[in-house]
Design an enzyme around this catalytic site. Structure first.
Site, PDB file in Angstrom:
ATOM      1  N   LYS A   1      -4.224  -6.701   3.791  1.00  0.00           N
ATOM      2  CA  LYS A   1      -4.294  -5.595   2.828  1.00  0.00           C
ATOM      3  C   LYS A   1      -5.748  -5.279   2.486  1.00  0.00           C
ATOM      4  CE  LYS A   1      -2.843  -2.653  -0.370  1.00  0.00           C
ATOM      5  NZ  LYS A   1      -3.854  -2.563  -1.395  1.00  0.00           N
TER       6      LYS A   1
ATOM      7  N   SER B   1       0.826  -1.200   0.000  1.00  0.00           N
ATOM      8  CA  SER B   1       0.000   0.000   0.000  1.00  0.00           C
ATOM      9  C   SER B   1       0.860   1.249   0.000  1.00  0.00           C
ATOM     10  CB  SER B   1      -0.920   0.017   1.230  1.00  0.00           C
ATOM     11  OG  SER B   1      -1.703   1.198   1.237  1.00  0.00           O
TER      12      SER B   1
ATOM     13  N   GLU C   1      -9.821   2.061   4.620  1.00  0.00           N
ATOM     14  CA  GLU C   1      -9.607   3.229   3.761  1.00  0.00           C
ATOM     15  C   GLU C   1     -10.945   3.729   3.196  1.00  0.00           C
ATOM     16  OE1 GLU C   1      -7.894   3.612  -0.704  1.00  0.00           O
ATOM     17  OE2 GLU C   1      -6.497   2.725   0.753  1.00  0.00           O
TER      18      GLU C   1
ATOM     19  N   HIS D   1      -7.129  -3.327   5.285  1.00  0.00           N
ATOM     20  CA  HIS D   1      -6.590  -1.970   5.149  1.00  0.00           C
ATOM     21  C   HIS D   1      -7.424  -1.171   4.156  1.00  0.00           C
ATOM     22  CE1 HIS D   1      -4.322   0.870   2.652  1.00  0.00           C
ATOM     23  NE2 HIS D   1      -3.634   1.188   3.728  1.00  0.00           N
ATOM     24  N   ASN D   2      -7.700  -1.759   2.992  1.00  0.00           N
ATOM     25  CA  ASN D   2      -8.454  -1.044   1.965  1.00  0.00           C
ATOM     26  C   ASN D   2      -9.888  -0.774   2.397  1.00  0.00           C
ATOM     27  OD1 ASN D   2      -6.083  -1.431   0.551  1.00  0.00           O
ATOM     28  ND2 ASN D   2      -7.106  -1.983  -1.352  1.00  0.00           N
TER      29      ASN D   2
END
Length: 476
Positions: free
Chosen positions: A185, A128, A192, A188-189
């Site tokens: 990940k 990222s 986000e 994480h997204n």
């Protein structure tokens, strides 16, 4: 001729920047791209660097030191499987294949099992930070075959972002087995998605409800970025308000069509939350908000038919701006709390051993959701590695207590002004639901037993029960 330390396949901008990052840290890199003219162009543009251009995968493999390490930066999906199938016959047991794309975690779980049978080692590494992060230091979340980590650790930790007082703590650490790196990940997204929608709702309230100009919004976000909600996304939002449209005298943000796109990682997180049965409500609402924004033509038609409040805030603007900041902070805490609960549930589902404090530290630099308060999350899990929910940590529940009055005022005011706040609302509803010992699900389960004989449990004794509700009615 000396062998290269690592190979990379896929010279799109992310791949190119990762190669340049590796080379700048002292590593020699062999590169290959399906369109070989891109290889030649890249090598020609970087004379004197420790780069080797290859025109075939065999040439790439032959140029690498053992154990061979190959990072694949190609489009997620079938292209990754095709590349793995092409590389496997060229490699030897113990060689390492690293998928650095945005792969869907079930694909990574499957690939880990399939590749293990060949004697090769698989790593699924979430990366990222975008193009700039790839060049200057991304957040890297590697997972897969644990025996691969010693061979790639030095490279990945050196190219990753660094945090800490001395900027010497790498935002890269081993996550876990199989597809855990890509799962982290994905989370994480998803976070986000939530962060971005929360900021957008705060912006909409301040602009539509208070009537702030973009110049005033710049000042607000500049102040916020010096507070507990300091983050990369707050910083770039502040900067967006200063950019002029080169084709007119307007601010560029006001010329951008209000339809948001998505690549699917937020949706993946919400889908698996439903499979796991965990309430990742805030991120799911953020996904739906993007979906609603895409219905631009329908919304324009509806705006001519449907009515609602159309007024401005008339109270103390300074206090209300502080309330919005507190609502943003409290909602953000709920978002991360939900994200880590989902990570815990996934770890149990897939038998992964995840370390949540270090995961938060991976996101402290280099990535899109980097923020000051991730250090507080790391501290919370360091204090209690088995923390059930971030909301139960002393630091965070005190922060929520402080933010609550303003948080509630903001949502109530937004409703009165007719401004949509789906993610602020989802955060508060989650908090209010989680903090209550009792919820109305007793009635819901009674309904299920009434029409479908789905049974229920009792508060006064163990066991499973069913009642013929229709024949046990007592009419007054």
């Amino acid at each position: 001729m000396a062998k290269c330390d690592i190979g990379l396949i896929g010279l799109a901008v992310m791949g190119e920047n990762l190669v340049l990052n590796m080379e700048s840290k002292g590593f020699s890199v062999a590169v290959f791209n399906r369109a070989t003219e891109k290889v030649d162009k890249f090598i020609a543009a970087n004379p004197g660097k420790k780069l080797t251009g290859c025109h075939s995968m065999k040439e790439l493999v032959d140029s690498l030191a053992s154990p061979r390490k190959i990072m694949m930066m190609v489009k997620a999906g079938p292209a990754v499987d095709e590349l793995i199938n092409a590389l496997t016959p060229l490699l030897s047991p113990g060689d390492i294949l690293i998928d650095g794309g945005n792969s869907y975690y079930p694909d990574s779980n499957r690939r880990a099992e399939e590749i293990k049978k060949t004697g090769l080692l698989y790593v699924g590494a979430g990366v990222s930070g975008g193009e700039e992060g790839a060049l200057k230091g991304p957040s890297i979340m590697p997972g897969g075959d644990t025996t691969a980590w010693p061979a790639i650790k030095d490279i990945y930790q050196k190219i990753s972002a660094k945090v800490g007082p001395n900027k010497d703590i790498p935002c890269c650490e081993w996550v876990g087995s199989a597809g855990s790196g890509h799962y982290v990940k994905m989370v994480h997204n998803g976070i986000e998605y939530g962060d971005m929608q929360l900021i957008c709702e705060a912006y909409f309230i301040l602009k539509q409800g208070l009537g702030l100009t973009n110049a005033e919004l710049y000042k607000v976000f500049d102040e916020w970025n010096k507070s507990e909600i300091e983050s990369y996304l707050i910083e770039i939002t502040r900067d967006i308000f200063t950019v002029k449209d080169p084709e007119s005298s307007a601010d560029l943000v006001d010329m951008v069509l209000d339809t948001a796109q998505q690549k699917g990682t937020g949706k993946w997180m919400s889908q698996h939350a439903l499979d796991l049965g965990v309430p990742t409500t805030l991120i799911t609402e953020a996904v739906y908000a993007r979906a609603l924004s895409s219905l631009k033509d329908a919304r324009v038609r509806a705006s001519k038919v449907l009515s609602g409040p159309d007024k401005k805030f008339t109270g103390d603007k300074t206090q209300f701006i502080e309330d919005v900041k507190q609502a943003l902070y409290a909602s953000k805490i709920c978002s991360y709390a939900q994200g880590f609960v989902q990570l815990q549930a996934a770890a149990k589902e897939f038998n992964w051993e995840l370390n949540y404090g270090p995961i938060a530290l991976l996101w402290r630099g280099g990535c899109i959701i980097r923020a000051r308060f991730l250090e507080d999350i790391t501290a919370a899990f360091k204090k209690n590695p088995n923390l059930e929910n971030l909301l139960l940590d002393d630091f965070f529940h005190k922060a929520i207590d402080k933010a609550q009055p303003g948080w509630r005022r903001v949502i109530a005011t937004a409703v009165e002004l007719g401004l949509p706040v789906p993610v602020f609302g989802a955060a508060l509803s989650y908090y209010d639901g989680y903090r209550r010992a009792n919820l109305p699900a007793n009635l819901l389960q009674s309904q299920r037993d009434y029409f479908g004989a789905h049974t229920y449990q009792r508060i006064d004794k163990e066991g499973t029960f069913h009642t013929d509700w229709l024949h046990n009615r007592k009419l007054s």
